[in-house]
Design a protein around this motif. Structure first.
Motif, PDB file in Angstrom:
ATOM      1  N   LEU A 130       1.219  -1.389  -0.027  1.00 50.65           N
ATOM      2  CA  LEU A 130       0.026   0.257  -0.450  1.00 50.65           C
ATOM      3  C   LEU A 130       0.731   1.507   0.310  1.00 50.65           C
ATOM      4  CD1 LEU A 130      -2.599  -0.742   2.876  1.00 50.65           C
ATOM      5  CD2 LEU A 130      -2.539  -1.132  -0.456  1.00 50.65           C
ATOM      6  N   LYS A 131       2.576   0.722   0.313  1.00 55.06           N
ATOM      7  CA  LYS A 131       2.980   2.260  -0.260  1.00 55.06           C
ATOM      8  C   LYS A 131       4.234   2.313  -0.826  1.00 55.06           C
ATOM      9  CE  LYS A 131       2.763   5.339   4.016  1.00 55.06           C
ATOM     10  NZ  LYS A 131       3.402   6.073   4.833  1.00 55.06           N
ATOM     11  N   ARG A 132       4.509   2.809  -1.289  1.00 58.47           N
ATOM     12  CA  ARG A 132       6.145   2.421  -2.054  1.00 58.47           C
ATOM     13  C   ARG A 132       7.376   2.779  -1.070  1.00 58.47           C
ATOM     14  NH1 ARG A 132       6.500   6.372  -4.255  1.00 58.47           N
ATOM     15  NH2 ARG A 132       4.575   7.836  -3.873  1.00 58.47           N
ATOM     16  N   GLY A 133       8.549   2.405  -1.490  1.00 60.22           N
ATOM     17  CA  GLY A 133       9.244   2.057  -0.766  1.00 60.22           C
ATOM     18  C   GLY A 133      10.861   0.915  -0.736  1.00 60.22           C
ATOM     19  N   TYR A 166       7.169  -0.076  -6.334  1.00 62.77           N
ATOM     20  CA  TYR A 166       7.583   1.029  -7.170  1.00 62.77           C
ATOM     21  C   TYR A 166       6.321   0.638  -7.631  1.00 62.77           C
ATOM     22  CZ  TYR A 166      11.932   0.282  -8.529  1.00 62.77           C
ATOM     23  OH  TYR A 166      13.968   1.090  -8.117  1.00 62.77           O
ATOM     24  N   PRO A 167       5.860   2.070  -8.647  1.00 68.64           N
ATOM     25  CA  PRO A 167       3.831   2.251  -8.726  1.00 68.64           C
ATOM     26  C   PRO A 167       4.033   1.102  -9.711  1.00 68.64           C
ATOM     27  CG  PRO A 167       5.857   4.415  -8.916  1.00 68.64           C
ATOM     28  CD  PRO A 167       6.798   2.988  -8.783  1.00 68.64           C
ATOM     29  N   SER A 292      12.470  16.265  -9.117  1.00 59.91           N
ATOM     30  CA  SER A 292      12.988  15.793 -10.029  1.00 59.91           C
ATOM     31  C   SER A 292      12.937  16.709 -11.803  1.00 59.91           C
ATOM     32  CB  SER A 292      13.356  14.804  -9.825  1.00 59.91           C
ATOM     33  OG  SER A 292      11.988  13.823  -9.701  1.00 59.91           O
ATOM     34  N   PHE A 293      13.215  16.586 -12.163  1.00 57.61           N
ATOM     35  CA  PHE A 293      12.632  16.448 -13.441  1.00 57.61           C
ATOM     36  C   PHE A 293      13.772  16.112 -14.871  1.00 57.61           C
ATOM     37  CE2 PHE A 293      14.135  19.607 -17.582  1.00 57.61           C
ATOM     38  CZ  PHE A 293      12.398  20.114 -18.200  1.00 57.61           C
ATOM     39  N   GLU A 308      12.533   5.020 -11.882  1.00 57.77           N
ATOM     40  CA  GLU A 308      12.749   5.290 -10.960  1.00 57.77           C
ATOM     41  C   GLU A 308      12.992   6.574 -10.134  1.00 57.77           C
ATOM     42  OE1 GLU A 308      15.923   3.104  -9.508  1.00 57.77           O
ATOM     43  OE2 GLU A 308      14.888   1.509 -11.383  1.00 57.77           O
ATOM     44  N   ALA A 309      12.829   7.823 -10.824  1.00 55.75           N
ATOM     45  CA  ALA A 309      12.682   8.714 -10.189  1.00 55.75           C
ATOM     46  C   ALA A 309      11.183   8.922  -9.518  1.00 55.75           C
ATOM     47  CB  ALA A 309      12.995  10.197 -10.879  1.00 55.75           C
ATOM     48  N   LEU A 310      10.048   8.283  -9.683  1.00 55.29           N
ATOM     49  CA  LEU A 310       9.414   8.704  -8.312  1.00 55.29           C
ATOM     50  C   LEU A 310       9.330   7.037  -7.777  1.00 55.29           C
ATOM     51  CD1 LEU A 310       6.524   8.828 -12.078  1.00 55.29           C
ATOM     52  CD2 LEU A 310       7.388  10.506 -10.467  1.00 55.29           C
ATOM     53  N   TYR A 311       9.727   6.051  -7.797  1.00 54.66           N
ATOM     54  CA  TYR A 311       9.370   4.559  -7.032  1.00 54.66           C
ATOM     55  C   TYR A 311       9.442   5.073  -6.037  1.00 54.66           C
ATOM     56  CZ  TYR A 311      13.060   2.946  -4.214  1.00 54.66           C
ATOM     57  OH  TYR A 311      14.262   2.120  -3.397  1.00 54.66           O
ATOM     58  N   ASN A 312       9.894   6.468  -4.893  1.00 57.40           N
ATOM     59  CA  ASN A 312       9.767   6.488  -4.100  1.00 57.40           C
ATOM     60  C   ASN A 312       9.584   8.178  -2.713  1.00 57.40           C
ATOM     61  OD1 ASN A 312      10.544   5.211  -0.821  1.00 57.40           O
ATOM     62  ND2 ASN A 312      12.747   5.797  -1.171  1.00 57.40           N
TER      63      ASN A 312
END
Length: 443
Positions: A130-133, A166-167, A292-293, A308-312
């Motif tokens: 239920l949570k990324r990380g 991950y997402p 991040s961009f 990779e940028a969004l997973y955490n």
């Protein structure tokens, strides 16, 4: 995995047999010869236990292997498989527990079955993070009964392993599968290949009443003697940029999943579909300042960078600064792009700067503002009003709905395309909007 620790546990059968010796031992006080019978009985039970220990396979003949994706998908049913091998010539009845992370809901806390002799058993269960990380699996604890049913052996297999949540990448695999089977329409999604108003010629076909008059190919029509229309594929290599608000308004949960997680899942699937169509995808995250961009690029490598940028990425307890994020984007991206902003709208006053900046963004880009409608407001709108409290709740919900609609109408008049839908319809609505805009040649 090999067993690192095992213990012996008595079964109810052994306990009952030992309790049967109590009357004999107690009766020996009145009838001394019974002590010999009691002793013989205890020796008989002890012999059965020893025999059971000898003939029951030892823990060393059992191995356990856990198989799962190293990158689990948020909010999805992730399969975990345990392969249990029995190297002995005897079957074993077992019960086991895998020490998955405590915060993961699972469809099976315990697994049981019969291990065939000289064979393996495949045990399966699912976890739903239920949570990324970053998380950690523990050991596998297996308990099996001895052949005579006197004892149970409990074995702990070393199985500690790190795993990342991950997402929802499983949604991407599902999209691919549906696309290959031609079932996207049944899920509410358009197929990935869309024809429209772009400049790339695709094919000739018979003219239909729905076609535009300017698409008639007069040379082909003259040759065939009937109207023939030219079909064009939408232009490729356009820019699609996702702006993701990670401020405090994205932290609340809808059901069990945070708003931000719904947004990230949707942004990734949108980027994936855009990549399949040859577009260049980019991303920007922001709260009170830019996070991040990633400048728009095409290809699988760029999409992997986004994951990779969004997973955490986590929501922050600060107000989102839309103005600075949109200004940063305008400086970084000069080419006309589809800019999809995922955010939330609190009040008309708070939304006023956002509307102004999105309208300015629309002079060069095609802006889309995506929000998740509040399920509590929708539930209150339809509730009966048997008392004053219910009537007050419904009145407040109507005011909130009207305020939100005012914001959405203002965005529309400013040249921004608003999408305000429930969380369970977010992905379908956003992806279909992208495909519709691309088919219309508006990018």
């Amino acid at each position: 995995m090999s067993g690192i620790l095992y213990t012996m546990l008595p079964t109810p059968r052994l306990l009952i047999l030992l309790l049967l010796a109590v009357p004999l031992i107690g009766g020996a006080a009145l009838m001394p010869p019974l002590i010999w019978l009691a002793g013989f009985y205890v020796l008989l039970v002890a012999g059965m236990v020893i025999s059971d220990l000898v003939i029951t396979p030892k823990p060393g003949v059992i191995t356990v292997e856990r198989i799962n994706d190293q990158k689990l998908s948020l909010g999805a049913e992730n399969l975990v498989t345990l392969l249990i091998t029995n190297a002995s010539p005897r079957p074993l009845t077992f019960r086991l527990r895998d020490e998955y992370p405590d915060s993961f809901p699972s469809d099976a806390q315990f697994l049981s079955g019969v291990l065939p002799p000289l064979d393996l058993y495949e045990a399966r269960y699912h976890v739903r993070p239920l949570k990324r990380g970053d998380y950690q699996f523990g050991d596998v604890v297996l308990r099996y009964q001895s052949l005579l049913g006197m004892l149970q052996r409990q074995v702990r297999f070393a199985a500690s392993a790190a795993v990342q949540v991950y997402p929802n990448v499983l949604e991407l695999r599902k999209y691919d599968l549906l696309a290959r089977k031609g079932l996207l329409y049944e899920q509410g999604l358009r197929p990935a290949r869309v024809y429209g108003q772009g400049g790339q010629f695709e094919r000739l076909r018979e003219y239909t009443p729905d076609d535009e008059f300017r698409h008639i190919n007069w040379k082909a029509t003259a040759r065939r003697g009937s109207p023939i229309a030219a079909e064009f594929e939408t232009e490729r290599s356009q820019h699609v940029v996702c702006l993701i608000d990670t401020g405090r308004l994205m932290a609340p949960t809808i059901g069990e999943i945070a708003k931000l997680d719904y947004v990230i899942n949707t942004a990734l699937l949108l980027s994936y579909v855009a990549s399949l169509k040859g577009d260049q995808v980019g991303m920007l995250t922001f709260a009170d300042q830019v996070g991040s961009f990633l400048a728009p690029q095409r290809g699988r490598t760029q999409f992997q960078r986004m994951i990779e940028a969004l997973y955490n990425v986590q929501a922050e307890a600060v107000e989102a600064d839309h103005s600075s994020a949109l200004a940063y984007l305008e400086r970084k991206i000069r080419r006309r792009s589809l800019v999809v902003l995922f955010t939330d709208l609190a009040t008309p006053d708070a939304a006023r700067p956002l509307i102004a900046h999105m309208a300015r963004l629309g002079r060069r880009h095609l802006p889309v503002c995506v929000t998740i409608s509040d399920p509590n407001v929708h539930a209150a709108l339809g509730m009966p009003t048997p008392d004053s409290h219910a009537a007050y709740t419904r009145a407040v919900a109507e005011d909130l709905r009207d305020e939100r609609q005012t914001i959405l109408d203002t965005l529309t008049r400013s040249g921004v395309i608003p999408i305000d839908v429930p969380a369970d319809k977010l992905t379908i609505s956003v992806v279909n909007t992208y495909l519709r805009l691309k088919a219309q040649g508006r990018l």
